[in-house]
Design a protein around this motif. Sequence first.
Motif, PDB file in Angstrom:
ATOM      1  N   ASN A  22       0.807  -1.217   0.000  1.00 35.96           N
ATOM      2  CA  ASN A  22       0.000   0.000   0.000  1.00 35.96           C
ATOM      3  C   ASN A  22       0.847   1.277   0.000  1.00 35.96           C
ATOM      4  OD1 ASN A  22       0.960  -0.212   2.596  1.00 35.96           O
ATOM      5  ND2 ASN A  22      -0.956   0.388   3.569  1.00 35.96           N
ATOM      6  N   ALA A  23       2.077   1.194  -0.489  1.00 35.20           N
ATOM      7  CA  ALA A  23       2.945   2.377  -0.580  1.00 35.20           C
ATOM      8  C   ALA A  23       3.238   2.678  -2.042  1.00 35.20           C
ATOM      9  CB  ALA A  23       4.250   2.144   0.173  1.00 35.20           C
ATOM     10  N   SER A  24       3.223   3.970  -2.356  1.00 35.51           N
ATOM     11  CA  SER A  24       3.614   4.388  -3.703  1.00 35.51           C
ATOM     12  C   SER A  24       4.640   5.507  -3.585  1.00 35.51           C
ATOM     13  CB  SER A  24       2.395   4.859  -4.507  1.00 35.51           C
ATOM     14  OG  SER A  24       1.823   5.999  -3.910  1.00 35.51           O
ATOM     15  N   PHE A  25       5.462   5.634  -4.590  1.00 37.13           N
ATOM     16  CA  PHE A  25       6.526   6.633  -4.624  1.00 37.13           C
ATOM     17  C   PHE A  25       6.329   7.443  -5.898  1.00 37.13           C
ATOM     18  CE2 PHE A  25       7.841   3.100  -2.084  1.00 37.13           C
ATOM     19  CZ  PHE A  25       8.399   3.709  -0.971  1.00 37.13           C
ATOM     20  N   GLU A  26       5.953   8.698  -5.724  1.00 36.57           N
ATOM     21  CA  GLU A  26       5.528   9.509  -6.853  1.00 36.57           C
ATOM     22  C   GLU A  26       6.292  10.829  -6.928  1.00 36.57           C
ATOM     23  OE1 GLU A  26       1.297  10.049  -6.641  1.00 36.57           O
ATOM     24  OE2 GLU A  26       0.998   7.994  -5.934  1.00 36.57           O
ATOM     25  N   TYR A  27       6.538  11.277  -8.132  1.00 34.56           N
ATOM     26  CA  TYR A  27       7.129  12.585  -8.343  1.00 34.56           C
ATOM     27  C   TYR A  27       6.052  13.640  -8.084  1.00 34.56           C
ATOM     28  CZ  TYR A  27       9.353  16.573 -10.534  1.00 34.56           C
ATOM     29  OH  TYR A  27       9.898  17.800 -10.759  1.00 34.56           O
ATOM     30  N   ALA A  28       6.378  14.623  -7.272  1.00 35.04           N
ATOM     31  CA  ALA A  28       5.486  15.767  -7.043  1.00 35.04           C
ATOM     32  C   ALA A  28       6.352  16.951  -6.655  1.00 35.04           C
ATOM     33  CB  ALA A  28       4.473  15.450  -5.949  1.00 35.04           C
ATOM     34  N   ASP A  29       6.187  18.045  -7.355  1.00 37.36           N
ATOM     35  CA  ASP A  29       6.929  19.268  -7.056  1.00 37.36           C
ATOM     36  C   ASP A  29       5.948  20.303  -6.528  1.00 37.36           C
ATOM     37  OD1 ASP A  29       8.500  21.530  -6.931  1.00 37.36           O
ATOM     38  OD2 ASP A  29       9.462  21.192  -8.861  1.00 37.36           O
ATOM     39  N   PHE A  30       5.911  20.432  -5.210  1.00 38.85           N
ATOM     40  CA  PHE A  30       4.966  21.332  -4.564  1.00 38.85           C
ATOM     41  C   PHE A  30       5.317  22.797  -4.778  1.00 38.85           C
ATOM     42  CE2 PHE A  30       4.394  17.329  -2.347  1.00 38.85           C
ATOM     43  CZ  PHE A  30       3.021  17.190  -2.436  1.00 38.85           C
ATOM     44  N   ARG A  31       6.456  23.061  -5.342  1.00 41.59           N
ATOM     45  CA  ARG A  31       6.773  24.435  -5.712  1.00 41.59           C
ATOM     46  C   ARG A  31       5.956  24.848  -6.931  1.00 41.59           C
ATOM     47  NH1 ARG A  31      12.971  23.580  -6.634  1.00 41.59           N
ATOM     48  NH2 ARG A  31      11.935  21.978  -7.862  1.00 41.59           N
ATOM     49  N   GLU A  32       5.492  23.842  -7.696  1.00 44.71           N
ATOM     50  CA  GLU A  32       4.778  24.086  -8.955  1.00 44.71           C
ATOM     51  C   GLU A  32       3.264  23.959  -8.856  1.00 44.71           C
ATOM     52  OE1 GLU A  32       6.302  25.109 -11.731  1.00 44.71           O
ATOM     53  OE2 GLU A  32       8.231  25.075 -10.693  1.00 44.71           O
ATOM     54  N   LYS A  33       2.787  22.936  -8.112  1.00 46.65           N
ATOM     55  CA  LYS A  33       1.335  22.718  -8.052  1.00 46.65           C
ATOM     56  C   LYS A  33       0.996  21.815  -6.870  1.00 46.65           C
ATOM     57  CE  LYS A  33       1.394  18.819 -11.244  1.00 46.65           C
ATOM     58  NZ  LYS A  33       0.914  18.265 -12.492  1.00 46.65           N
ATOM     59  N   PRO A  34      -0.298  21.817  -6.475  1.00 48.41           N
ATOM     60  CA  PRO A  34      -0.730  20.919  -5.394  1.00 48.41           C
ATOM     61  C   PRO A  34      -0.801  19.468  -5.876  1.00 48.41           C
ATOM     62  CG  PRO A  34      -2.466  22.507  -5.943  1.00 48.41           C
ATOM     63  CD  PRO A  34      -1.339  22.709  -6.915  1.00 48.41           C
ATOM     64  N   TYR A  35      -0.862  18.558  -4.921  1.00 51.28           N
ATOM     65  CA  TYR A  35      -1.053  17.142  -5.217  1.00 51.28           C
ATOM     66  C   TYR A  35      -2.530  16.903  -5.455  1.00 51.28           C
ATOM     67  CZ  TYR A  35      -0.688  12.103  -4.864  1.00 51.28           C
ATOM     68  OH  TYR A  35      -0.718  10.767  -5.133  1.00 51.28           O
ATOM     69  N   SER A  36      -2.833  16.028  -6.392  1.00 55.75           N
ATOM     70  CA  SER A  36      -4.217  15.683  -6.670  1.00 55.75           C
ATOM     71  C   SER A  36      -4.306  14.174  -6.816  1.00 55.75           C
ATOM     72  CB  SER A  36      -4.677  16.374  -7.958  1.00 55.75           C
ATOM     73  OG  SER A  36      -6.025  16.100  -8.209  1.00 55.75           O
ATOM     74  N   PRO A  37      -5.300  13.547  -6.202  1.00 55.91           N
ATOM     75  CA  PRO A  37      -6.405  14.117  -5.441  1.00 55.91           C
ATOM     76  C   PRO A  37      -5.969  14.551  -4.037  1.00 55.91           C
ATOM     77  CG  PRO A  37      -6.537  11.727  -5.391  1.00 55.91           C
ATOM     78  CD  PRO A  37      -5.366  12.080  -6.277  1.00 55.91           C
ATOM     79  N   GLU A  38      -6.830  15.334  -3.383  1.00 53.77           N
ATOM     80  CA  GLU A  38      -6.522  15.797  -2.030  1.00 53.77           C
ATOM     81  C   GLU A  38      -6.265  14.610  -1.103  1.00 53.77           C
ATOM     82  OE1 GLU A  38      -9.860  18.157  -0.764  1.00 53.77           O
ATOM     83  OE2 GLU A  38      -9.125  19.927  -1.805  1.00 53.77           O
ATOM     84  N   VAL A  39      -5.431  14.855  -0.100  1.00 56.60           N
ATOM     85  CA  VAL A  39      -5.103  13.842   0.896  1.00 56.60           C
ATOM     86  C   VAL A  39      -5.531  14.356   2.278  1.00 56.60           C
ATOM     87  CG1 VAL A  39      -3.202  12.863  -0.442  1.00 56.60           C
ATOM     88  CG2 VAL A  39      -2.746  14.732   1.146  1.00 56.60           C
ATOM     89  N   ASP A  40      -5.518  13.472   3.268  1.00 60.85           N
ATOM     90  CA  ASP A  40      -5.928  13.836   4.624  1.00 60.85           C
ATOM     91  C   ASP A  40      -4.790  14.389   5.465  1.00 60.85           C
ATOM     92  OD1 ASP A  40      -8.569  12.947   4.227  1.00 60.85           O
ATOM     93  OD2 ASP A  40      -7.982  10.884   4.695  1.00 60.85           O
TER      94      ASP A  40
END
Length: 144
Positions: A22-40
Motif C-alpha cells: 500500500n505504498a507508492s513513490f511519486e514525483y510531485a513538485d509542490f513548488r509548482e502545483k498541489p497534489y491531486s487528489p486531495e489527501v488527509d
Amino acid sequence: ICTDINEPMLEDNRRRFDFIENASFEYADFREKPYSPEVDAIYMVDVLEHIFPNEELAFMSNLARSLGEHGVMLIGTPNKTAEQYASKWSRKGHINLKTAVDLRRLGSKYFHNVFQFGMNDEVLHTGYSSMCHYLWALLVAPSR
C-alpha cells in the motif's frame, strides 16, 4: 504516498520497498502545483529548510491546497537558533531555517491552527523554544 522531486531516489525506494503493497513513490513538485487528489495528511520532516526562501510561499500554498478541509500537516525542521552548533556542510545545505516564531507565522498563513513542540535528542517538549535543537509544527485545517 511518498513524494519527492528526486527521480533516482524515488526509483530506488520503489525497488527497495516493493514488498509494501500500500505504498507508492511519486514525483510531485509542490513548488509548482498541489497534489491531486486531495489527501488527509502530510508528514514533512527535514524538507522545509532546503526550500529556497523565494519558493516557500508557493510551496506552502500548494501543500495546503493538497489537503482536504480537515487536513493536517506535520512539519519537522532544525531550529535556526541551533545553527551556530551545526557543521559547515549542514549550514550550507540548510538555506531556510526557521525559529519557532517564524514557523508559527508561516503555518498561520495557511492553516487555522498551529500547535508547536520542540525537541532535543529524543525528548519532545513544549518549553522554551530557543533552546530546542529541532522544531515541530502540527498544522490543522487549511485556510481556504
